[in-house]
Scaffold this active site. Structure first.
Site, PDB file in Angstrom:
ATOM      1  N   ASP A   1      -2.382  -3.049  -3.758  1.00  0.00           N
ATOM      2  CA  ASP A   1      -1.029  -3.431  -3.368  1.00  0.00           C
ATOM      3  C   ASP A   1      -0.987  -4.827  -2.749  1.00  0.00           C
ATOM      4  O   ASP A   1      -0.043  -5.585  -2.965  1.00  0.00           O
ATOM      5  CB  ASP A   1      -0.458  -2.408  -2.384  1.00  0.00           C
ATOM      6  CG  ASP A   1      -0.192  -1.061  -3.032  1.00  0.00           C
ATOM      7  OD1 ASP A   1      -0.266  -0.971  -4.281  1.00  0.00           O
ATOM      8  OD2 ASP A   1       0.089  -0.101  -2.304  1.00  0.00           O
ATOM      9  N   GLY A   2      -2.009  -5.176  -1.984  1.00  0.00           N
ATOM     10  CA  GLY A   2      -2.052  -6.499  -1.360  1.00  0.00           C
ATOM     11  C   GLY A   2      -2.072  -7.615  -2.395  1.00  0.00           C
ATOM     12  O   GLY A   2      -1.415  -8.640  -2.232  1.00  0.00           O
TER      13      GLY A   2
END
Length: 133
Positions: A76-77
């Site tokens: 997700d980062g």
């Protein structure tokens, strides 16, 4: 179709996935644009990525200028970082390569199926709202 690829070298299996991704994209007549930073920090050589030509390597901050879509390799980062660098509104597809992922739902095991779904128009766009604080 042109897909810009960026991600993190910390992603598990990146050295196996990136060459495979490029091969699968080329097979489907998808032009890969690969982030220079991913190649440089991952210490990839031309022998590792034989299907990639120099013109298809750009700084990751410029991928969205030319790509029809951005694919992130990581979690997700990596996806959120890509969103912040977009120069224009292009879809982002996350290839999840970690343990937990809420935004990145496609996994390396489903890479070929995902690319086929993309080509056939079977992927559904999921627009998200981002808060700026």
């Amino acid at each position: 179709m042109i897909i810009g690829v960026r991600g993190t070298i910390r992603a598990e299996g990146i050295h196996q996935i990136l060459p495979r991704l490029i091969i699968e994209m080329v097979k489907r007549n998808i032009e890969p644009l690969i982030a220079y930073e991913l190649i440089d920090l991952g210490n990839f050589t031309s022998a590792d990525l034989p299907d990639l030509i120099d013109e298809n390597v750009l700084p990751q901050s410029r991928l969205s200028e030319k790509a029809d879509m951005i694919m992130t390799l990581g979690g997700d980062g990596s996806m959120l970082e890509a969103v912040h660098e977009l120069k224009r509104d292009v879809p982002i597809l996350g290839l999840h390569m970690g343990s937990v992922g809420y935004l990145t739902t496609t996994t390396p095991d489903h890479l070929q199926e995902c690319l086929d779904d993309l080509i056939e128009g079977r992927l559904v766009e999921d627009r998200r709202t981002m808060l700026h604080v």
